[in-house]
Structure formats: structure tokens, C-alpha cells
Design a protein around this motif. Structure first.
Motif, PDB file in Angstrom:
ATOM      1  N   UNK A 150      -5.569  10.679  -6.493  1.00 56.75           N
ATOM      2  CA  UNK A 150      -6.628   9.980  -5.760  1.00 56.75           C
ATOM      3  C   UNK A 150      -6.154   8.608  -5.303  1.00 56.75           C
ATOM      4  N   UNK A 151      -5.228   8.006  -6.054  1.00 58.96           N
ATOM      5  CA  UNK A 151      -4.657   6.721  -5.639  1.00 58.96           C
ATOM      6  C   UNK A 151      -3.924   6.832  -4.313  1.00 58.96           C
ATOM      7  N   UNK A 152      -3.295   7.973  -4.069  1.00 63.03           N
ATOM      8  CA  UNK A 152      -2.633   8.214  -2.789  1.00 63.03           C
ATOM      9  C   UNK A 152      -3.649   8.221  -1.648  1.00 63.03           C
TER      10      UNK A 152
ATOM     11  N   UNK B  35       0.825  -1.213   0.000  1.00 62.83           N
ATOM     12  CA  UNK B  35       0.000   0.000   0.000  1.00 62.83           C
ATOM     13  C   UNK B  35       0.859   1.264   0.000  1.00 62.83           C
ATOM     14  N   UNK B  36       1.961   1.231   0.728  1.00 67.93           N
ATOM     15  CA  UNK B  36       2.875   2.381   0.724  1.00 67.93           C
ATOM     16  C   UNK B  36       3.499   2.577  -0.660  1.00 67.93           C
ATOM     17  N   UNK B  37       3.878   1.480  -1.300  1.00 69.21           N
ATOM     18  CA  UNK B  37       4.424   1.576  -2.657  1.00 69.21           C
ATOM     19  C   UNK B  37       3.358   2.078  -3.628  1.00 69.21           C
ATOM     20  N   UNK B  38       2.120   1.633  -3.448  1.00 67.33           N
ATOM     21  CA  UNK B  38       0.984   2.075  -4.255  1.00 67.33           C
ATOM     22  C   UNK B  38       0.833   3.597  -4.123  1.00 67.33           C
ATOM     23  N   UNK B  39       0.907   4.088  -2.887  1.00 68.19           N
ATOM     24  CA  UNK B  39       0.765   5.527  -2.630  1.00 68.19           C
ATOM     25  C   UNK B  39       1.904   6.309  -3.281  1.00 68.19           C
ATOM     26  N   UNK B  40       3.132   5.809  -3.150  1.00 72.98           N
ATOM     27  CA  UNK B  40       4.296   6.496  -3.720  1.00 72.98           C
ATOM     28  C   UNK B  40       4.209   6.547  -5.243  1.00 72.98           C
ATOM     29  N   UNK B  41       3.763   5.450  -5.866  1.00 67.75           N
ATOM     30  CA  UNK B  41       3.633   5.417  -7.321  1.00 67.75           C
ATOM     31  C   UNK B  41       2.546   6.371  -7.796  1.00 67.75           C
ATOM     32  N   UNK B  42       1.423   6.420  -7.059  1.00 63.79           N
ATOM     33  CA  UNK B  42       0.339   7.333  -7.424  1.00 63.79           C
ATOM     34  C   UNK B  42       0.796   8.785  -7.327  1.00 63.79           C
TER      35      UNK B  42
ATOM     36  N   UNK C 241       0.018  -2.749  -6.849  1.00 65.60           N
ATOM     37  CA  UNK C 241      -1.389  -3.178  -6.782  1.00 65.60           C
ATOM     38  C   UNK C 241      -1.530  -4.683  -6.685  1.00 65.60           C
ATOM     39  N   UNK C 242      -0.510  -5.416  -7.131  1.00 65.38           N
ATOM     40  CA  UNK C 242      -0.566  -6.880  -7.012  1.00 65.38           C
ATOM     41  C   UNK C 242      -0.583  -7.311  -5.557  1.00 65.38           C
TER      42      UNK C 242
ATOM     43  N   UNK D 141       5.217   6.657 -17.342  1.00 66.90           N
ATOM     44  CA  UNK D 141       5.271   5.236 -17.683  1.00 66.90           C
ATOM     45  C   UNK D 141       5.914   4.427 -16.546  1.00 66.90           C
ATOM     46  N   UNK D 142       7.029   4.924 -16.024  1.00 66.06           N
ATOM     47  CA  UNK D 142       7.695   4.217 -14.930  1.00 66.06           C
ATOM     48  C   UNK D 142       6.823   4.131 -13.697  1.00 66.06           C
ATOM     49  N   UNK D 143       6.141   5.227 -13.382  1.00 67.30           N
ATOM     50  CA  UNK D 143       5.263   5.249 -12.207  1.00 67.30           C
ATOM     51  C   UNK D 143       4.111   4.265 -12.364  1.00 67.30           C
ATOM     52  N   UNK D 144       3.589   4.150 -13.570  1.00 64.47           N
ATOM     53  CA  UNK D 144       2.463   3.242 -13.779  1.00 64.47           C
ATOM     54  C   UNK D 144       2.902   1.769 -13.659  1.00 64.47           C
ATOM     55  N   UNK D 145       4.100   1.458 -14.121  1.00 64.03           N
ATOM     56  CA  UNK D 145       4.587   0.086 -13.953  1.00 64.03           C
ATOM     57  C   UNK D 145       4.736  -0.242 -12.466  1.00 64.03           C
ATOM     58  N   UNK D 146       5.340   0.665 -11.708  1.00 60.40           N
ATOM     59  CA  UNK D 146       5.511   0.451 -10.268  1.00 60.40           C
ATOM     60  C   UNK D 146       4.152   0.412  -9.581  1.00 60.40           C
TER      61      UNK D 146
END
Length: 404
Positions: free
Chosen positions: A173-175, A86-93, A116-117, A106-111
Motif C-alpha cells: 500500500x505504501x507503493x 517519493x520514488x525511494x519510498x515506493x521502492x522500499x515499500x 519518508x524523511x 529490516x533493510x527495506x524498513x530503514x530505507x
């Protein structure tokens, strides 16, 4: 079999698991209305398709991520790994929201997909820690009902965020959602028994994967779910093209997508009630046979009409296939994880990687083949549902491996 929930009641538990599962879909569907505003922001032509790569990279990240979260969670516990995801999800968002260039986006969306997995894998492992067999399938159907709300509200929410703010608000909003989920997670007790923790040594991890794929019940139901999911992803990837390019009814897509999500939620709730009367194996078999039979009918009508059946008839049969398939996923997933009690994380990783990576590959064959007729998706539904049913019968023959 079930273990009582101590600090969190079952309804709250289902809502939290549903929210965590929905984060995967939310990060895709919410950004679609923002593409129009994003193209000029990155210097792209108004008809550029380069932003579609943000979805592809997200799905690729999710496919890769599924392989790692389960073994790590089997070693250190569910909550810390889920929190990390979840923390990685927040950082990527946040990175996507602040992206100064398309490359950074593009890099942020891959991360983001990689992150999200985590919720996807861990929710299945957590539910398997608490429940097994039909009891797990009942909980999974309720979680799936919550999950289907995401595709309904996400595009509308994305449109609102674009109007009142900008496309960067959509990403940010993902954050917000991940931080809300992380806060809510504090109320959940750790579900993995310390006695069941496994080593993270590469040899032990590989042994775990081999154990999962060598179990006939687990592998059979995993492949059943995978081929069914391949048909479902074909639906997601091809329906807009079919409505617009094949039948020249592009305005039907959004209403149909919304109504389909509502029907799916209703089917999931109905499956939950049926699972109070029948075993998950019976429901999976009935749904699998129904999915295959309706797909045969869809294919037969398509062939008889040279790939272009009447729109109304095709829509009814296509919708019937998708509605029946909704009952396949939670029961099949539960049966795939049932033999893997002490290795639920690793088994959920195998299940997730198979459905996302192989399922996406299967769907890609269909998406690229749409060329003015519905023959490709009719053939895909016929083939994938038949193969899924064959794997289900194969899995049912491995009864001696059902509980290990």
C-alpha cells in the motif's frame, strides 16, 4: 507575507502537503495490525517482539534522512528532491512487500524511513517558501489537521488489507500512496526561487547548518518543539503499556487513541482560527504555558498518589496535556523556520533531525522506565514541557534575529 499559488488553489495545496506529511505516520500505523500474521511468515514465535525492530529501524532511517534532504533541496529545488524521496519510498515499500527474509525486511524498513524523511522536510520548506510567520502557522495547522487523520484510518485500513489479502498487501500500500502523491505533485510549481539556490559543497552545507543553529530564534524554537515532541513520542510509546500493565484496561487503548486523534484535529482547526486574530508568537506562548501548567498538574497528582492516581483523573489531565500540545507544534515550527527564508530546506532538516532523533531519545527514557506506575511519564511531561517553555522564552529574546 504570502506568494499566490498559481496552478494549485490553497485548499488543494493544504491537502497535498497534509498527505505528504501523513506518509510518515501512515507507514508506521498501517502495519501494526499485520504483526500477528507476519510472525509465522518469518518463523517467529507468536509472542516474539522482533518485529518491533521494523518500527525502530524506520524511525532511525527517518532521523538520518532529515539531515540530507534540506541541503539538497536548497541546491537543486524542492520538486526534484521530493520526487526522488517519493520514488525511494515506493521502492522500499515494494521491497518490504516482497521481502523473502526478516533481514531484507529490516533493510527495506530503514530505507523506507530514510525516504519518508523527504516529504516531511520538503513540505515544511515548501510552505516556508510560500508563507512566513503567522501566515505559515495558519497553513501548518491545516496541514496538521489532515495529518491527524492518518493515525485514525491507518490501523483500520491495515486490518482490512490483512483480511482481504495478506501482510504483503499492507506493505505494498505504501507503493500506491507514494505513486499517488508523485502524480499529484506534478500540479505543484517549483517554490524555490533560482536566485536562492545554494551550493552543495560540503563547506557551504556546513556553513548553512552553522547559520541555522547560531540563530537564537531558530534554535530556540527548534529546541522548544523538540522537547515538546519528546513528550508526544512518550505518549505514543507508553500509553499502551500504561493502559494494559498499569491500569489493566488494555481494551481502552484503541478507542482512546482514535478519540485523541479526533481531538487533536479539532484543536488544530481551532488554532487555525485563533491565528486569524493573534500572532503565532502569542499562540505559541499561550500553548507553551498551558502545556507546562497542565503537565505540572499531572505530575503533582502523580506524586501525591505515589505514582498511581485514579484512572479517570489521570486520563483527564493526560488528555489535557496532549490536546494543548497540539497547538505548540505548528506555531513553534513556523517560528523556527521564519528567519530562514532563503535556507528553509536546511533549517527544516535541522528541525526534523532534532525532533526525530533527540525527541526519540528523550522518549526512550520514558518508555523503558514504565514499571507499574505512571510516575515516569508524569516526570517526563513535567521536565520536557518546562524545558520547552524555557527555550521558548530564550528564543523570544532574540527578536533582532527574527528576520534575516
Amino acid at each position: 507575507m504570502s506568494t499566490p499559488l498559481r496552478r494549485m488553489g490553497e485548499r488543494e495545496f493544504v491537502l497535498l502537503m497534509g498527505m505528504l506529511t501523513g506518509l510518515t505516520a501512515l507507514a508506521i500505523d498501517i502495519m501494526l495490525p499485520a504483526f500477528e500474521q507476519m510472525r509465522p511468515a518469518f518463523g517467529l514465535d507468536h509472542d516474539s517482539t522482533r518485529l518491533s525492530l521494523t518500527v525502530t529501524l524506520y524511525l532511525m532511517g527517518a532521523g538520518v534522512g532529515h539531515l540530507f534532504y534540506g541541503p539538497i533541496a536548497d541546491a537543486v529545488g524542492r520538486k526534484p528532491v521530493l520526487a526522488g524521496g517519493l520514488l525511494l519510498y515506493a521502492a522500499a515499500a515494494l521491497t518490504a512487500a516482497l521481502a523473502p527474509s526478516l533481514g531484507v525486511l529490516y533493510g527495506a524498513r530503514f530505507v523506507w524511513g530514510l525516504a519518508a524523511a523527504g516529504p516531511r522536510v520538503l513540505t515544511q520548506a515548501i510552505v516556508r517558501d510560500r508563507f512566513a510567520g503567522t501566515a505559515m502557522a495558519r497553513v501548518m495547522t491545516l496541514i496538521q489537521t489532515v495529518f491527524f487523520i492518518a493515525p485514525i484510518i491507518a490501523p483500520v485500513l491495515g486490518e482490512v488489507l490483512v483480511v482481504i489479502g495478506s501482510w504483503r498487501w499492507v506493505m505494498a500500500f505504501g507503493l500506491i500512496t507514494s505513486m499517488a502523491a508523485l502524480t499529484w505533485l506534478l500540479r505543484l510549481d517549483e517554490t524555490l526561487d533560482p536566485a536562492h539556490r545554494r551550493s552543495l559543497q560540503l563547506r557551504r552545507v556546513l556553513e548553512g547548518f552553522r547559520h541555522v543553529v547560531s540563530n537564537r530564534v531558530s534554535l530556540g524554537y527548534t529546541l522548544m518543539v523538540t522537547f515538546g515532541f519528546g513528550a508526544f513520542l512518550s505518549y505514543l510509546g507508553s500509553t499502551e503499556l500504561i493502559f494494559g500493565d498499569v491500569y489493566d484496561r488494555p481494551e481502552w487503548f484503541v478507542p482512546y487513541f482514535t478519540v485523541s486523534a479526533l481531538i487533536a484535529a479539532a484543536v488544530a482547526l481551532t488554532s487555525n482560527r485563533l491565528l486569524h486574530r493573534v500572532h503565532a508568537r502569542q499562540l505559541a506562548l499561550g500553548a507553551g504555558c498551558g502545556f507546562a501548567a497542565s503537565s505540572v498538574a499531572l505530575f503533582a497528582v502523580t506524586v501525591a498518589s505515589d505514582g498511581l492516581p485514579p484512572f479517570g483523573l489521570w486520563l483527564v489531565l493526560f488528555s489535557l496535556c496532549n490536546a494543548i500540545h497540539v497547538a505548540v507544534f505548528p506555531s513553534g515550527s513556523s517560528l523556527a523556520l521564519e528567519p530562514m527564508g532563503a535556507m528553509a530546506g536546511t533549517a527544516a532538516s535541522v528541525l526534523g533531525a532534532s525532533t526525530w532523533m533527540l525527541g526519540s531519545l528523550l522518549a526512550s527514557f520514558t518508555d523503558r522506565a514504565i514499571d507499574g506506575s505512571v510516575m515516569p511519564i508524569g516526570a517526563a511531561y513535567f521536565a520536557y514541557s518546562s524545558i520547552a517553555l524555557a527555550f521558548q522564552f530564550w528564543a523570544r529574546g532574540g527578536g533582532s534575529q527574527a528576520q534575516q
